[in-house]
Design an enzyme around this catalytic site. Structure first.
Site, PDB file in Angstrom:
ATOM      1  N   GLU A  84      75.262 -27.376  33.456  1.00  0.00           N
ATOM      2  CA  GLU A  84      74.469 -27.518  32.240  1.00  0.00           C
ATOM      3  C   GLU A  84      75.179 -28.440  31.266  1.00  0.00           C
ATOM      4  OE1 GLU A  84      74.617 -24.125  29.462  1.00  0.00           O
ATOM      5  OE2 GLU A  84      75.255 -22.975  31.220  1.00  0.00           O
ATOM      6  N   CYS A 116      73.672 -21.060  32.910  1.00  0.00           N
ATOM      7  CA  CYS A 116      74.759 -20.600  33.797  1.00  0.00           C
ATOM      8  C   CYS A 116      74.260 -20.179  35.177  1.00  0.00           C
ATOM      9  CB  CYS A 116      75.498 -19.429  33.169  1.00  0.00           C
ATOM     10  SG  CYS A 116      76.231 -19.827  31.595  1.00  0.00           S
ATOM     11  N   THR A 159      84.552 -18.356  22.800  1.00  0.00           N
ATOM     12  CA  THR A 159      84.046 -18.123  24.157  1.00  0.00           C
ATOM     13  C   THR A 159      83.806 -19.443  24.893  1.00  0.00           C
ATOM     14  OG1 THR A 159      81.727 -17.975  23.430  1.00  0.00           O
ATOM     15  CG2 THR A 159      82.987 -15.935  23.446  1.00  0.00           C
ATOM     16  N   SER A 208      71.702 -12.879  22.714  1.00  0.00           N
ATOM     17  CA  SER A 208      72.013 -13.307  24.083  1.00  0.00           C
ATOM     18  C   SER A 208      72.639 -12.158  24.884  1.00  0.00           C
ATOM     19  CB  SER A 208      72.931 -14.534  24.084  1.00  0.00           C
ATOM     20  OG  SER A 208      74.253 -14.213  23.706  1.00  0.00           O
ATOM     21  N   HIS A 245      78.718 -12.505  35.850  1.00  0.00           N
ATOM     22  CA  HIS A 245      78.865 -13.712  35.027  1.00  0.00           C
ATOM     23  C   HIS A 245      79.629 -13.273  33.774  1.00  0.00           C
ATOM     24  CE1 HIS A 245      78.194 -17.155  32.587  1.00  0.00           C
ATOM     25  NE2 HIS A 245      77.454 -16.481  31.711  1.00  0.00           N
ATOM     26  N   LYS A 254      80.260  -4.443  29.135  1.00  0.00           N
ATOM     27  CA  LYS A 254      78.945  -3.978  28.691  1.00  0.00           C
ATOM     28  C   LYS A 254      77.975  -3.931  29.878  1.00  0.00           C
ATOM     29  CE  LYS A 254      79.311  -6.270  24.141  1.00  0.00           C
ATOM     30  NZ  LYS A 254      79.279  -5.212  23.158  1.00  0.00           N
ATOM     31  N   ASN A 292      84.673 -19.027  29.265  1.00  0.00           N
ATOM     32  CA  ASN A 292      83.381 -19.196  29.926  1.00  0.00           C
ATOM     33  C   ASN A 292      83.359 -20.519  30.685  1.00  0.00           C
ATOM     34  OD1 ASN A 292      80.748 -18.977  30.746  1.00  0.00           O
ATOM     35  ND2 ASN A 292      79.853 -18.786  28.707  1.00  0.00           N
ATOM     36  N   SER A 325      71.184 -18.152  30.667  1.00  0.00           N
ATOM     37  CA  SER A 325      70.363 -17.990  29.479  1.00  0.00           C
ATOM     38  C   SER A 325      69.036 -18.707  29.637  1.00  0.00           C
ATOM     39  CB  SER A 325      71.104 -18.550  28.258  1.00  0.00           C
ATOM     40  OG  SER A 325      72.063 -17.624  27.825  1.00  0.00           O
TER      41      SER A 325
HETATM   42  P1  HMG Z   1      80.979 -12.205  16.876  1.00  0.00           P
HETATM   43  O1  HMG Z   1      80.087 -12.247  15.732  1.00  0.00           O
HETATM   44  O2  HMG Z   1      82.207 -13.008  16.848  1.00  0.00           O
HETATM   45  O3  HMG Z   1      81.579 -10.826  17.187  1.00  0.00           O
HETATM   46  O4  HMG Z   1      80.087 -12.582  18.147  1.00  0.00           O
HETATM   47  P2  HMG Z   1      81.118  -9.301  16.919  1.00  0.00           P
HETATM   48  O5  HMG Z   1      81.085  -9.015  15.479  1.00  0.00           O
HETATM   49  O6  HMG Z   1      79.913  -8.953  17.767  1.00  0.00           O
HETATM   50  O7  HMG Z   1      82.413  -8.628  17.531  1.00  0.00           O
HETATM   51  C1  HMG Z   1      82.674  -8.752  18.894  1.00  0.00           C
HETATM   52  C2  HMG Z   1      83.321  -7.448  19.339  1.00  0.00           C
HETATM   53  O8  HMG Z   1      84.612  -7.351  18.711  1.00  0.00           O
HETATM   54  C3  HMG Z   1      82.551  -6.211  18.925  1.00  0.00           C
HETATM   55  O9  HMG Z   1      82.686  -5.282  19.972  1.00  0.00           O
HETATM   56  C4  HMG Z   1      83.324  -5.719  17.690  1.00  0.00           C
HETATM   57  O10 HMG Z   1      83.186  -4.317  17.473  1.00  0.00           O
HETATM   58  C5  HMG Z   1      84.736  -6.076  18.088  1.00  0.00           C
HETATM   59  P3  HMG Z   1      81.367  -4.589  20.610  1.00  0.00           P
HETATM   60  O11 HMG Z   1      80.712  -3.851  19.506  1.00  0.00           O
HETATM   61  O12 HMG Z   1      80.497  -5.739  21.094  1.00  0.00           O
HETATM   62  O13 HMG Z   1      81.896  -3.773  21.717  1.00  0.00           O
HETATM   63  N1  HMG Z   1      85.657  -6.226  16.970  1.00  0.00           N
HETATM   64  C6  HMG Z   1      86.941  -5.822  16.992  1.00  0.00           C
HETATM   65  N2  HMG Z   1      87.657  -5.196  17.945  1.00  0.00           N
HETATM   66  C7  HMG Z   1      88.959  -4.920  17.666  1.00  0.00           C
HETATM   67  N3  HMG Z   1      89.548  -5.222  16.488  1.00  0.00           N
HETATM   68  C8  HMG Z   1      88.872  -5.852  15.509  1.00  0.00           C
HETATM   69  C9  HMG Z   1      87.501  -6.168  15.745  1.00  0.00           C
HETATM   70  N4  HMG Z   1      86.535  -6.779  15.010  1.00  0.00           N
HETATM   71  C10 HMG Z   1      85.428  -6.815  15.771  1.00  0.00           C
HETATM   72  N5  HMG Z   1      89.482  -6.155  14.343  1.00  0.00           N
HETATM   73  C11 HMG Z   1      79.569 -13.226  20.364  1.00  0.00           C
HETATM   74  C12 HMG Z   1      80.468 -12.376  19.493  1.00  0.00           C
HETATM   75  C13 HMG Z   1      79.843 -12.897  21.822  1.00  0.00           C
HETATM   76  C14 HMG Z   1      78.116 -12.914  20.061  1.00  0.00           C
HETATM   77  C15 HMG Z   1      79.883 -14.733  20.080  1.00  0.00           C
HETATM   78  O14 HMG Z   1      81.201 -15.010  20.495  1.00  0.00           O
HETATM   79  C16 HMG Z   1      78.934 -15.674  20.773  1.00  0.00           C
HETATM   80  O15 HMG Z   1      77.872 -15.979  20.256  1.00  0.00           O
HETATM   81  N6  HMG Z   1      79.320 -16.188  21.988  1.00  0.00           N
HETATM   82  C17 HMG Z   1      78.464 -17.087  22.764  1.00  0.00           C
HETATM   83  C18 HMG Z   1      77.292 -16.371  23.382  1.00  0.00           C
HETATM   84  C19 HMG Z   1      77.676 -15.509  24.556  1.00  0.00           C
HETATM   85  O16 HMG Z   1      78.709 -15.643  25.156  1.00  0.00           O
HETATM   86  N7  HMG Z   1      76.727 -14.604  24.942  1.00  0.00           N
HETATM   87  C20 HMG Z   1      76.933 -13.752  26.091  1.00  0.00           C
HETATM   88  C21 HMG Z   1      75.644 -13.366  26.784  1.00  0.00           C
HETATM   89  S1  HMG Z   1      74.639 -14.798  27.159  1.00  0.00           S
HETATM   90  C22 HMG Z   1      75.450 -15.529  28.508  1.00  0.00           C
HETATM   91  O17 HMG Z   1      76.319 -14.977  29.097  1.00  0.00           O
HETATM   92  C23 HMG Z   1      74.999 -16.918  28.883  1.00  0.00           C
HETATM   93  C24 HMG Z   1      75.971 -18.017  28.486  1.00  0.00           C
HETATM   94  O18 HMG Z   1      77.073 -18.003  29.365  1.00  0.00           O
HETATM   95  C25 HMG Z   1      75.264 -19.377  28.502  1.00  0.00           C
HETATM   96  C26 HMG Z   1      74.502 -19.790  29.739  1.00  0.00           C
HETATM   97  O19 HMG Z   1      73.806 -19.052  30.397  1.00  0.00           O
HETATM   98  O20 HMG Z   1      74.549 -20.995  29.995  1.00  0.00           O
HETATM   99  C27 HMG Z   1      76.488 -17.848  27.075  1.00  0.00           C
END
Ligand code: HMG
Length: 407
Positions: A84, A116, A159, A208, A245, A254, A292, A325
């Site tokens: 991609e 992906c 990521t 996502s 993945h 999760k 990733n 995605s």
């Molecule tokens: P974010 O806003 O940085 O993080 O977004 P958050 O607020 O959701 O926190 C992440 C985790 O850290 C949470 O844990 C918090 O509680 C924890 P969870 O509730 O999820 O278990 N946390 C802490 N833990 C310990 N100490 C602390 C602390 N503070 C918070 N102090 C997000 C995270 C993954 C959404 C962001 O990084 C993102 O948008 N990433 C890109 C999208 C992505 O990877 N999505 C995954 C699913 S989609 C997919 O896999 C397809 C993809 O590969 C693309 C494709 O297909 O081509 C992305």
């Protein structure tokens, strides 16, 4: 031919020589490091230098499947590149690889895209091509190659990653036999996208994650539905490992939790904890260090697991889940074959990690600027090929001098 004896004959992996430790990035962005190490489960991300792109990463992974001489370029009748992060809207990455790898002219080549999921789309298509008899004894080469990029300073920046996997898919495979029954889930969602003019992806991050989990549930249900009355049996009891993945390792956590919830009666927390350490955690070591890799992600998990644990997995079955995605996802299986361990021990994943250089945040940001600028720093000799220049709009690739001498 035996339709059920089709699978992965060779597996090659390539990760860039550069990595950014995520504690450095957390400090620079003012984010608590525990959020990254514990909250996302990520420790470092591979960074592609400006002289590498999806073509060179893919070619460097693919070169590794020919190293042992068990498969020759002339054996390949189909080359599919899943990516991609392509380098051109029309000219496919596959035709560059076809040239660099010296594949025969009677070889069908094309690039395939579904976020992906593109790598798995290629693997499934290649397996069906072999099963159909159209291969006429030839083998397919499927390359999954990507550089995950988000805006600097965004929450998704942690990521990112880069890497490639190359799989030879054939009759009578020597590493793993692919199961014929798979489960698919597709639905139009806007969870992650990259408009044509953008270099960095856009993402609705939390959405996502939900889309991924829904797709897992749907793909597993479809898989169970294809098992001819056996679909109710526990997946935890059947499979030796689950490879997901992995955009960041907590996503696999999760996902597995969701799978355990749906797997049957019992204490979910207790079953999950027991299953997590034996079934999932052993496959995540590389993802923690490279981030990733989009299309390549689940195959890098596979390479890591087979290289380290191949001996205990022979004759056992693995479950794999690929998510792209947008979205399309597939749940599929692979049976690890006798003799796999000796071959897999030479994939060379650990050796590549051992020779990486850790970047500072300034160096990482300088790489990002250089990749879009006109000044391209000189390549450092890692891998076989590098992007030698862009003449007008035409990309030119070259072999490193050391690789040229060794060839
Ligand atoms: P974010 O806003 O940085 O993080 O977004 P958050 O607020 O959701 O926190 C992440 C985790 O850290 C949470 O844990 C918090 O509680 C924890 P969870 O509730 O999820 O278990 N946390 C802490 N833990 C310990 N100490 C602390 C602390 N503070 C918070 N102090 C997000 C995270 C993954 C959404 C962001 O990084 C993102 O948008 N990433 C890109 C999208 C992505 O990877 N999505 C995954 C699913 S989609 C997919 O896999 C397809 C993809 O590969 C693309 C494709 O297909 O081509 C992305």
């Amino acid at each position: 031919m035996n339709r059920s004896d089709v699978g992965i004959d060779q597996l090659g992996v390539y990760v860039p020589r550069y990595a950014l430790p995520l504690d450095r990035l957390a400090e620079a962005r003012g984010v608590p490091v525990e959020k990254i190490h514990v909250g996302l489960g990520a420790h470092a991300m591979a960074v592609a230098p400006p002289w590498e792109d999806a073509v060179t990463l893919g070619a460097n992974a693919a070169a590794r499947v020919f190293r042992r001489g068990e498969v020759r370029p002339d054996d390949i009748g189909l080359l599919v590149v899943g990516t991609e992060t392509a380098v051109d809207h029309a000219k496919p990455a596959s035709i560059f690889l076809h040239d660099l790898l010296g594949l025969p002219s009677g070889c069908r080549t094309f690039e395939i895209k579904h976020a992906c999921y593109g790598g798995t789309a290629g693997v499934m298509l290649a397996a069906d091509w072999v099963r159909s008899g159209a291969a006429r004894g030839r083998k397919a080469l499927v390359v999954a190659t990507d550089i995950a990029r988000y805006d600097l300073g965004s929450s998704a920046e942690f990521t990112q990653g880069a890497g490639a996997a190359a799989l030879v898919v054939s009759e009578a495979p020597r590493l793993a036999r692919l199961g014929e029954t798979t489960g698919v889930f597709a639905k139009n969602v806007y969870d992650f996208w990259r408009p044509l003019e953008r270099r960095e992806a856009l993402v609705d991050g939390k959405f996502s994650v939900d889309c991924y989990l829904d797709a897992l549930r749907g793909a597993v249900a479809d898989y169970r539905g294809g098992l001819n009355g056996q679909g109710g049996a526990s997946l935890l009891d059947r499979f030796a490992a689950f490879l997901y993945h992995t955009p960041f390792p907590k996503m696999a956590h999760k996902a597995h939790r969701r799978l355990v919830e749906d797997d049957g009666p019992g204490d979910v927390a207790e079953r999950f904890e027991r299953s997590w350490t034996t079934h999932v955690e052993p496959g995540l070591g590389l993802a923690r260090q490279v981030g990733n890799t989009y299309t390549a992600s689940v195959y890098l998990c596979l390479a890591w697991l087979l290289e380290r644990e191949g001996a205990t997995l022979e004759d056992r079955e693995l479950a794999l889940f690929s998510y792209g995605s947008g979205c399309c996802a597939e749940f599929f299986t692979a049976e690890v074959l006798p003799g796999c361990a000796a071959r897999a021990a030479q994939i060379g994943v650990q050796a590549q990690l051992d020779t990486r250089r850790a970047l500072t945040v300034d160096e990482y940001e300088a790489f990002a600027r250089a990749a879009t600028g006109t000044e391209r720093p000189a390549a450092d000799g890692s891998g076989n090929w590098h992007l030698a220049g862009i003449d007008g709009d035409k990309r030119r690739y070259a072999r490193h001098a050391a690789a040229e001498r060794a060839a």
